[in-house]
Write an enzyme that holds these catalytic residues in place. Structure first.
Site, PDB file in Angstrom:
ATOM      1  N   CYS A 133       1.768 -56.046 -83.905  1.00 39.86           N
ATOM      2  CA  CYS A 133       1.833 -57.133 -84.887  1.00 39.86           C
ATOM      3  C   CYS A 133       0.723 -58.128 -84.589  1.00 39.86           C
ATOM      4  O   CYS A 133       0.615 -58.625 -83.481  1.00 39.86           O
ATOM      5  CB  CYS A 133       3.175 -57.851 -84.850  1.00 39.86           C
ATOM      6  SG  CYS A 133       3.133 -59.326 -85.893  1.00 39.86           S
ATOM      7  N   ASN A 194      -1.247 -50.243 -87.825  1.00 41.00           N
ATOM      8  CA  ASN A 194      -0.826 -51.556 -88.329  1.00 41.00           C
ATOM      9  C   ASN A 194      -2.021 -52.204 -89.047  1.00 41.00           C
ATOM     10  O   ASN A 194      -3.025 -51.533 -89.322  1.00 41.00           O
ATOM     11  CB  ASN A 194      -0.324 -52.412 -87.149  1.00 41.00           C
ATOM     12  CG  ASN A 194       0.742 -53.418 -87.575  1.00 41.00           C
ATOM     13  OD1 ASN A 194       0.597 -54.100 -88.589  1.00 41.00           O
ATOM     14  ND2 ASN A 194       1.808 -53.517 -86.804  1.00 41.00           N
TER      15      ASN A 194
HETATM   16  N1  ORO Z   1       2.492 -58.419 -90.021  1.00 42.18           N
HETATM   17  C1  ORO Z   1       1.771 -57.267 -89.900  1.00 42.18           C
HETATM   18  O1  ORO Z   1       0.741 -57.127 -90.560  1.00 42.18           O
HETATM   19  N2  ORO Z   1       2.173 -56.325 -89.064  1.00 42.18           N
HETATM   20  C2  ORO Z   1       3.283 -56.477 -88.317  1.00 42.18           C
HETATM   21  O2  ORO Z   1       3.597 -55.578 -87.544  1.00 42.18           O
HETATM   22  C3  ORO Z   1       4.034 -57.631 -88.430  1.00 42.18           C
HETATM   23  C4  ORO Z   1       3.603 -58.612 -89.295  1.00 42.18           C
HETATM   24  C5  ORO Z   1       4.284 -59.928 -89.393  1.00 42.18           C
HETATM   25  O3  ORO Z   1       5.501 -60.002 -89.300  1.00 42.18           O
HETATM   26  O4  ORO Z   1       3.545 -60.900 -89.538  1.00 42.18           O
END
Ligand code: ORO
Length: 306
Positions: A133, A194
């Site tokens: 994240c 991600n």
């Molecule tokens: N945002 C993302 O782009 N990836 C994640 O794993 C988590 C978030 C977030 O909760 O901000």
């Protein structure tokens, strides 16, 4: 029947009825979608990442649209593991789709304890470790260093019998090195990837638009990056891959499968086309047939590079 063996796909100890999953953070806790999506048909459902404690997430703005993409800085807003296990999982566990629970923590111990608790519950097909994240300090470090990635995966793997997936960040010099760490830690598969770290600027205010400053870019804008990550990992690490990043149509799905993903997750497209996953499942056999294949497994990683 969509649950034909032709669409089945296997990743380590995890077998999915078909390769079309929905990505964490883009599908709520799934119940929100039950009126528009036949949840039972999905290849896998990933509810929003859960943490040990509930989180309210970042201050607004938390999302900004960009060219062919979406920039977010949600900050892992979630109900926390207790509420998840009590209120969300019992509903999810009754669905016939495999439930993959995404978890995040700040320490190896956090991840391990979450894997242990979630892994002992009925109806959990796998656990996805969100090592990537971009919007909370702490968590991303595991996905940017091969050794820490290996350590957190190994520890979570030890804590549960349930298959472990490692969701990695593209914001690294060598994604293959990190994936190797995950493989050596015993991950059943890696999820690539991600979001891509980005920023949006309001030049009149001379400020970043997102409350958190930077955010994670998703959507069609990042598809070539995610596809490149799948390619690099497929070339050098022997571990099943789930492709994620800007998948918005059947061609995109086929590109990820051929490049080396055994399954895909639909993310940002759920926001503007929430029934896309259903159509992809319906249409997948015809795309397979176009290149003379009958099974998903016939085409995974068949990309010719010479
Ligand atoms: N945002 C993302 O782009 N990836 C994640 O794993 C988590 C978030 C977030 O909760 O901000």
């Amino acid at each position: 029947d969509v649950n034909t063996p032709a669409l089945q796909t296997t990743l380590g100890r995890l077998t999915l009825p078909n390769p079309i999953m929905v990505a964490s953070g883009t599908f709520g806790y799934a119940r929100e979608m039950q009126r528009i999506v036949d949840l039972h048909r999905l290849g896998g459902i990933l509810p929003k990442t859960i943490t040990a404690e509930p989180r309210i997430g970042n201050a607004p703005w938390r999302t900004v649209e960009t060219s062919a993409g979406l920039l977010n800085a949600i900050g892992l807003d979630n109900d926390g593991v207790d509420a998840f296990l009590e209120h969300h999982l019992p509903y999810l566990a009754k669905l016939s789709a495999p439930i993959v629970v995404s978890v995040a923590g700040r320490t190896v111990e956090d991840f391990t304890e979450l894997a242990r608790r979630v892994g002992q519950c009925e109806g959990v097909a796998a656990i996805e470790l969100n090592l990537s994240c971009p919007n909370v300090s702490g968590g991303i470090d595991f996905g940017t260093n091969a050794e820490s990635c290996q350590r957190v995966v190994a520890s979570a793997r030890e804590a549960t019998e349930v298959p472990i997936l490692a969701k990695l960040t593209p914001n690294v010099t060598s994604i293959a090195e990190i994936a190797r760490g995950a493989a050596e830690g015993g991950a059943d598969a890696v999820c690539l990837t991600n979001t891509v770290l980005g920023i949006a600027v309001d030049w009149r205010k001379q400020r970043p638009i997102l409350g958190n400053g930077m955010g994670g870019l998703s959507g069609p804008a990042i598809k070539p990056i995610a596809l490149r990550c799948v390619h690099q990992v497929r070339q050098s690490v022997d571990i099943p891959i789930i492709g994620i990043g800007g998948i918005a149509n059947l061609d995109d799905v086929m590109q990820f499968l051929v490049t080396g993903a055994s399954a895909v997750q639909i993310g940002t497209a759920n926001y503007y086309d929430p029934t896309l996953s259903m159509r992809l499942i319906d249409e997948l056999p015809s795309a397979l047939a176009e290149i003379g294949a009958t099974r998903v497994s016939d085409i995974v990683g068949t990309l010719k590079t010479s």
